[in-house]
Write a protein that holds these residues in place. Sequence first.
Motif, PDB file in Angstrom:
ATOM      1  N   ALA A 119      54.313   1.057  58.740  1.00 11.60           N
ATOM      2  CA  ALA A 119      54.172   2.306  59.494  1.00 11.60           C
ATOM      3  C   ALA A 119      52.752   2.442  60.045  1.00 11.60           C
ATOM      4  CB  ALA A 119      54.500   3.506  58.604  1.00 11.60           C
ATOM      5  N   GLU A 120      51.789   1.767  59.405  1.00 15.62           N
ATOM      6  CA  GLU A 120      50.396   1.802  59.871  1.00 15.62           C
ATOM      7  C   GLU A 120      50.081   0.622  60.792  1.00 15.62           C
ATOM      8  OE1 GLU A 120      47.807   3.425  56.273  1.00 15.62           O
ATOM      9  OE2 GLU A 120      49.328   1.970  55.621  1.00 15.62           O
ATOM     10  N   VAL A 121      50.488  -0.577  60.369  1.00 15.19           N
ATOM     11  CA  VAL A 121      50.235  -1.795  61.139  1.00 15.19           C
ATOM     12  C   VAL A 121      51.529  -2.585  61.240  1.00 15.19           C
ATOM     13  CG1 VAL A 121      48.982  -3.981  61.277  1.00 15.19           C
ATOM     14  CG2 VAL A 121      47.826  -1.939  60.411  1.00 15.19           C
ATOM     15  N   GLN A 122      52.045  -2.685  62.445  1.00 16.44           N
ATOM     16  CA  GLN A 122      53.261  -3.454  62.710  1.00 16.44           C
ATOM     17  C   GLN A 122      52.841  -4.870  63.121  1.00 16.44           C
ATOM     18  OE1 GLN A 122      56.622  -2.602  62.527  1.00 16.44           O
ATOM     19  NE2 GLN A 122      56.952  -4.763  62.982  1.00 16.44           N
ATOM     20  N   LEU A 123      53.129  -5.854  62.284  1.00 15.93           N
ATOM     21  CA  LEU A 123      52.774  -7.240  62.561  1.00 15.93           C
ATOM     22  C   LEU A 123      53.924  -7.931  63.276  1.00 15.93           C
ATOM     23  CD1 LEU A 123      50.972  -9.730  62.288  1.00 15.93           C
ATOM     24  CD2 LEU A 123      51.868 -10.026  59.963  1.00 15.93           C
ATOM     25  N   GLU A 124      53.640  -8.486  64.437  1.00 13.09           N
ATOM     26  CA  GLU A 124      54.646  -9.190  65.236  1.00 13.09           C
ATOM     27  C   GLU A 124      54.260 -10.656  65.358  1.00 13.09           C
ATOM     28  OE1 GLU A 124      57.391  -7.991  66.193  1.00 13.09           O
ATOM     29  OE2 GLU A 124      57.127  -5.825  66.306  1.00 13.09           O
ATOM     30  N   GLN A 125      55.161 -11.551  64.982  1.00  8.30           N
ATOM     31  CA  GLN A 125      54.898 -12.976  65.149  1.00  8.30           C
ATOM     32  C   GLN A 125      55.322 -13.377  66.558  1.00  8.30           C
ATOM     33  OE1 GLN A 125      56.313 -15.785  62.187  1.00  8.30           O
ATOM     34  NE2 GLN A 125      55.845 -17.435  63.609  1.00  8.30           N
ATOM     35  N   LEU A 126      54.493 -12.992  67.511  1.00 12.06           N
ATOM     36  CA  LEU A 126      54.719 -13.228  68.930  1.00 12.06           C
ATOM     37  C   LEU A 126      53.384 -13.519  69.599  1.00 12.06           C
ATOM     38  CD1 LEU A 126      56.921 -10.138  69.896  1.00 12.06           C
ATOM     39  CD2 LEU A 126      57.661 -12.511  69.983  1.00 12.06           C
ATOM     40  N   GLY A 127      53.446 -14.275  70.676  1.00 14.25           N
ATOM     41  CA  GLY A 127      52.293 -14.411  71.539  1.00 14.25           C
ATOM     42  C   GLY A 127      52.415 -13.408  72.676  1.00 14.25           C
ATOM     43  N   LEU A 128      51.310 -13.121  73.322  1.00 14.28           N
ATOM     44  CA  LEU A 128      51.313 -12.232  74.488  1.00 14.28           C
ATOM     45  C   LEU A 128      50.799 -13.011  75.689  1.00 14.28           C
ATOM     46  CD1 LEU A 128      49.869  -8.998  72.852  1.00 14.28           C
ATOM     47  CD2 LEU A 128      52.229  -9.379  73.593  1.00 14.28           C
ATOM     48  N   GLY A 129      51.494 -12.872  76.814  1.00 12.44           N
ATOM     49  CA  GLY A 129      51.106 -13.609  78.006  1.00 12.44           C
ATOM     50  C   GLY A 129      51.518 -12.894  79.271  1.00 12.44           C
ATOM     51  N   GLU A 130      51.594 -13.678  80.341  1.00 15.73           N
ATOM     52  CA  GLU A 130      51.926 -13.134  81.658  1.00 15.73           C
ATOM     53  C   GLU A 130      53.422 -12.906  81.835  1.00 15.73           C
ATOM     54  OE1 GLU A 130      50.990 -14.097  86.365  1.00 15.73           O
ATOM     55  OE2 GLU A 130      50.248 -15.436  84.827  1.00 15.73           O
ATOM     56  N   SER A 131      54.225 -13.692  81.122  1.00 15.00           N
ATOM     57  CA  SER A 131      55.681 -13.550  81.216  1.00 15.00           C
ATOM     58  C   SER A 131      56.312 -14.005  79.907  1.00 15.00           C
ATOM     59  CB  SER A 131      56.224 -14.385  82.384  1.00 15.00           C
ATOM     60  OG  SER A 131      55.914 -15.747  82.187  1.00 15.00           O
ATOM     61  N   ALA A 132      57.567 -13.619  79.712  1.00 17.48           N
ATOM     62  CA  ALA A 132      58.294 -14.038  78.518  1.00 17.48           C
ATOM     63  C   ALA A 132      58.556 -15.537  78.606  1.00 17.48           C
ATOM     64  CB  ALA A 132      59.602 -13.264  78.397  1.00 17.48           C
TER      65      ALA A 132
END
Length: 174
Positions: free
Chosen positions: A31-44
């Motif tokens: 609820a405080e820190v949502q950890l996502e095992q994802l990269g972030l970029g320009e497109s999916a």
Amino acid sequence: YSPRRIYAFEPSRKSAAVMADVLARNKITAAEVQLEQLGLGESAATLVLSEAGKLSASPEATAGSAVAVTTVDAYAMQNRLRVGLIKADVEGMALALVKGATGTIRRDRPVLSIAIYHNAEEFFGVYDHLRGLSAGYRFLIRALSDSVLCESETVLLAYPSELGPAEASVTAPC
């Protein structure tokens, strides 16, 4: 500054597991820190993450693990988020991250702290892209330093102009 919730993105399984362990040991909840095992970029996309922590779409980059990449815009839209701050050090992919956050930047006008020291494309491209949005941001460049080793991490800070005056300076402590 008191965020309602922090969304942390870590594409590396190993690093995400370490972070999840640190959060748990410190009794920090999802609820405080949502950890996502994802990269972030320009497109999916699905990219290959090398052992050195570099993402690549290159077909010859087989030494590594496949990771899912999304955009800040898509994630914010899917989760109905209003974004107040984007802090990123994405190992050379900052321009791609910022391009994938263009809609969020225009809509929510978050404060930005983007590491731009990995390559020339990051260093010059992130600023050029953000300035080209004509979104009323002010910009600062800061060189963050380890006072003992004096190894610099250069960060572009961008904030909506209504938050205060810009300082026309670059801090280089070494």
